[in-house]
Motif scaffolding. Structure first.
Motif, PDB file in Angstrom:
ATOM      1  N   TRP A  57      -5.714  -8.029  -1.561  1.00  9.64           N
ATOM      2  CA  TRP A  57      -5.726  -8.899  -0.371  1.00  9.64           C
ATOM      3  C   TRP A  57      -6.422 -10.232  -0.678  1.00  9.64           C
ATOM      4  O   TRP A  57      -5.959 -11.290  -0.296  1.00  9.64           O
ATOM      5  N   ARG A  58      -7.516 -10.141  -1.420  1.00  9.87           N
ATOM      6  CA  ARG A  58      -8.301 -11.350  -1.684  1.00  9.87           C
ATOM      7  C   ARG A  58      -7.642 -12.277  -2.704  1.00  9.87           C
ATOM      8  O   ARG A  58      -7.764 -13.492  -2.595  1.00  9.87           O
ATOM      9  N   ASP A 117     -12.407   5.638  -2.430  1.00  4.93           N
ATOM     10  CA  ASP A 117     -13.142   4.368  -2.275  1.00  4.93           C
ATOM     11  C   ASP A 117     -12.641   3.312  -3.262  1.00  4.93           C
ATOM     12  O   ASP A 117     -12.513   2.135  -2.921  1.00  4.93           O
ATOM     13  N   ARG A 144      -7.955   2.383   7.246  1.00  6.86           N
ATOM     14  CA  ARG A 144      -9.239   1.847   6.774  1.00  6.86           C
ATOM     15  C   ARG A 144      -9.051   0.454   6.186  1.00  6.86           C
ATOM     16  O   ARG A 144      -9.851  -0.454   6.421  1.00  6.86           O
ATOM     17  N   LEU A 145      -7.967   0.300   5.411  1.00  6.13           N
ATOM     18  CA  LEU A 145      -7.689  -0.990   4.781  1.00  6.13           C
ATOM     19  C   LEU A 145      -7.435  -2.069   5.840  1.00  6.13           C
ATOM     20  O   LEU A 145      -7.989  -3.175   5.760  1.00  6.13           O
ATOM     21  N   MET A 146      -6.606  -1.739   6.824  1.00  8.95           N
ATOM     22  CA  MET A 146      -6.277  -2.717   7.861  1.00  8.95           C
ATOM     23  C   MET A 146      -7.532  -3.108   8.654  1.00  8.95           C
ATOM     24  O   MET A 146      -7.703  -4.258   9.039  1.00  8.95           O
ATOM     25  N   PRO A 192     -10.509 -14.059   4.375  1.00  8.69           N
ATOM     26  CA  PRO A 192      -9.052 -14.105   4.353  1.00  8.69           C
ATOM     27  C   PRO A 192      -8.518 -14.220   2.936  1.00  8.69           C
ATOM     28  O   PRO A 192      -9.252 -14.565   2.019  1.00  8.69           O
ATOM     29  N   ALA A 193      -7.227 -13.911   2.776  1.00  5.90           N
ATOM     30  CA  ALA A 193      -6.604 -14.034   1.464  1.00  5.90           C
ATOM     31  C   ALA A 193      -6.739 -15.461   0.971  1.00  5.90           C
ATOM     32  O   ALA A 193      -6.751 -16.407   1.754  1.00  5.90           O
ATOM     33  N   LEU A 194      -6.867 -15.617  -0.348  1.00  8.24           N
ATOM     34  CA  LEU A 194      -7.023 -16.956  -0.924  1.00  8.24           C
ATOM     35  C   LEU A 194      -5.770 -17.789  -0.704  1.00  8.24           C
ATOM     36  O   LEU A 194      -4.666 -17.261  -0.739  1.00  8.24           O
ATOM     37  N   PRO A 195      -5.921 -19.075  -0.517  1.00  7.73           N
ATOM     38  CA  PRO A 195      -4.730 -19.922  -0.460  1.00  7.73           C
ATOM     39  C   PRO A 195      -4.041 -19.959  -1.809  1.00  7.73           C
ATOM     40  O   PRO A 195      -4.653 -19.656  -2.827  1.00  7.73           O
ATOM     41  N   HIS A 231      -9.367   1.953  -2.189  1.00  3.70           N
ATOM     42  CA  HIS A 231      -9.606   0.995  -1.110  1.00  3.70           C
ATOM     43  C   HIS A 231     -10.013  -0.366  -1.688  1.00  3.70           C
ATOM     44  O   HIS A 231      -9.492  -1.408  -1.280  1.00  3.70           O
ATOM     45  N   ASP A 245     -10.627  -3.088   7.487  1.00  7.77           N
ATOM     46  CA  ASP A 245     -11.567  -3.845   6.658  1.00  7.77           C
ATOM     47  C   ASP A 245     -11.076  -5.234   6.283  1.00  7.77           C
ATOM     48  O   ASP A 245     -11.896  -6.123   6.047  1.00  7.77           O
ATOM     49  N   ILE A 246      -9.763  -5.426   6.214  1.00  4.77           N
ATOM     50  CA  ILE A 246      -9.329  -6.798   5.872  1.00  4.77           C
ATOM     51  C   ILE A 246      -9.601  -7.740   7.039  1.00  4.77           C
ATOM     52  O   ILE A 246      -9.734  -8.942   6.847  1.00  4.77           O
ATOM     53  N   ASP A 247      -9.712  -7.177   8.240  1.00  2.83           N
ATOM     54  CA  ASP A 247     -10.074  -8.020   9.371  1.00  2.83           C
ATOM     55  C   ASP A 247     -11.518  -8.481   9.265  1.00  2.83           C
ATOM     56  O   ASP A 247     -11.893  -9.510   9.794  1.00  2.83           O
ATOM     57  N   ALA A 296     -13.036  -8.823   6.269  1.00  7.30           N
ATOM     58  CA  ALA A 296     -13.260  -9.487   4.981  1.00  7.30           C
ATOM     59  C   ALA A 296     -12.818 -10.943   5.029  1.00  7.30           C
ATOM     60  O   ALA A 296     -12.228 -11.398   5.997  1.00  7.30           O
ATOM     61  N   TYR A 355       0.847  -1.205   0.000  1.00  5.11           N
ATOM     62  CA  TYR A 355       0.000   0.000   0.000  1.00  5.11           C
ATOM     63  C   TYR A 355       0.877   1.247   0.000  1.00  5.11           C
ATOM     64  O   TYR A 355       0.650   2.177  -0.777  1.00  5.11           O
ATOM     65  N   LEU A 383      -4.764   3.652   4.790  1.00  2.00           N
ATOM     66  CA  LEU A 383      -4.139   2.410   5.262  1.00  2.00           C
ATOM     67  C   LEU A 383      -4.870   1.890   6.497  1.00  2.00           C
ATOM     68  O   LEU A 383      -5.114   0.681   6.621  1.00  2.00           O
ATOM     69  N   PRO A 389     -19.944   3.112   0.339  1.00  4.20           N
ATOM     70  CA  PRO A 389     -18.732   3.933   0.316  1.00  4.20           C
ATOM     71  C   PRO A 389     -18.622   4.780   1.579  1.00  4.20           C
ATOM     72  O   PRO A 389     -19.626   5.199   2.152  1.00  4.20           O
TER      73      PRO A 389
END
Lengths: 184, 201
Positions: free
Chosen positions: A57-58, A47, B67-69, B77-80, A50, B71-73, B75, A24, B65, B144
């Protein structure tokens, strides 16, 4: 640098939040600038930025390293903005190439544009998204033709053609605005 | 000069941004030395590029950053490593379904009517009982930030706690005004707000 970023993406794919934060920090500003240049809306651009990093991440685990990290990330941003335009059903665009312009005069206009950033922003805003993307990646990011083509998913010749048309439209617009200002 | 003027003109932007190979650069330089119009065009493009690069923008930076941190909690998890891009939506859908069931369970548990004076078994107290905020709200995952911010500002509301593990925020009126009216306005903002409940104290 490139290898380092490739490693960061791999780590993100394993769920490493710190690697995502590092990515990032490396790409936030240029990607945001790219998005803003196509949307002209800082809030919406924030947005979309983001969403780009949420997507990273996904799907980081699926990154196979066949492209550079930079083109991969800008490619995600490129498609996100296209989605926004589709949702808006936006009809902008000045795809019609105007009458030939006096290039020497336009060169003066281009020079003046250095001091007239608002004219440049206005004229960029008159371009279609395809044209604006190409100019933005070529001149903000100094990307090669091949990189821009990869991001946009089109042949290199198409990018050269888009830039050629965008250039004419930009010079014509700048020339007209600066002329009008001089008259006023 | 091994290439035509038209070809050279198409490559000018990449001559300006310095990404052409040495052979192409030499070709373009040779044309520029002889063609005044091409030279003027190159100068104009260089000035446009310089103006664009000089633009100063204020990006979301650390705020984005954070906000990102956050929201990833919330969302998936990252794909295997064995995943594919095409599989992502399905995976996200499954996690959304799981989250929806969990949220439904939480809401039912938190807001099911029960005698107010009944002490919890063993003398324990719900953690939420001591939390601030008069309203408990969840926002749509794709809402948004700007829409949420505008909505809260328009109703004189502020976030005083959250998000919880389930994604709930606790809100209060900034000026102590009409809470019911604010709650009704939130309920009416359906695309942005998913649920609105009065907090249990």
């Amino acid at each position: 640098m490139s290898e380092n970023h490739h490693f960061l993406v791999q780590q993100v794919g394993k769920g490493d939040k710190q690697a995502l934060a590092a990515l990032y920090r490396a790409y936030e500003r240029p990607v945001y600038k790219f998005i803003v240049s196509r949307l002209n809306d800082p809030h919406e651009a924030a947005d979309i930025l983001h969403e780009v990093f949420m997507d990273i991440w996904r799907v980081a685990a699926t990154f196979e390293g066949r492209s550079q990290v930079r083109t991969w990330i800008f490619g995600i941003a490129y498609r996100k903005v296209i989605d926004v335009h589709r949702k808006r059903s936006r009809v902008t665009v000045t795809d019609e190439v105007p009458e030939p312009v006096d290039v020497a005069e336009a060169a003066d206009a281009g020079y003046a544009a250095k001091q007239e950033a608002e004219h440049l922003a206005f004229c960029m805003g008159t371009l279609s998204d395809d044209h604006r993307s190409a100019v933005s990646l070529a001149f903000y990011e100094d990307m090669t033709c091949a990189e821009i083509a990869e991001i946009a998913g089109v042949p290199e010749g198409t990018i050269k053609s888009r830039l050629h048309h965008a250039k004419k439209l930009l010079l014509h617009c700048l020339s007209g605005r600066l002329k009008g200002r001089a008259v006023a | 000069m091994t290439r035509s003027r038209d070809e050279i003109e198409l490559d000018l932007p990449f001559h300006v941004n310095g990404t052409v190979d040495p052979a192409t650069r030499a070709d373009i330089d040779a044309w520029l030395a002889e063609d005044a119009l091409l030279n003027a065009e190159q100068t104009a493009l260089a000035e446009i590029r310089a103006a664009m690069q000089a633009e100063d923008i204020r990006s979301p930076s650390d705020f984005g950053l954070a906000r990102l941190m956050r929201d990833i909690d919330r969302a998936a998890p990252a794909l295997p490593a064995t995943g594919t891009v095409a599989a992502a939506p399905r995976r996200a859908w499954i996690w959304q379904a799981v989250a929806a069931v969990a949220v439904a369970g939480f809401v039912a548990q938190a807001f099911w009517p029960r005698p107010a004076d009944t002490p919890a078994p063993g003398g324990y107290q719900m953690a939420s009982a001591t939390m601030p905020g008069a309203l408990v709200v969840s926002f749509a995952a794709d809402a948004p930030e700007s829409a949420i911010r505008d909505l809260l500002l328009s109703q004189g509301l502020e976030i005083v706690a959250g998000p919880s593990a389930m994604g709930f925020y606790r809100l209060d009126r900034v000026d102590g005004g009409d809470l019911n009216a604010a709650a009704d306005a939130l309920r009416a903002a359906e695309p942005v707000v998913e649920s609105v409940e009065n907090a249990q104290h």
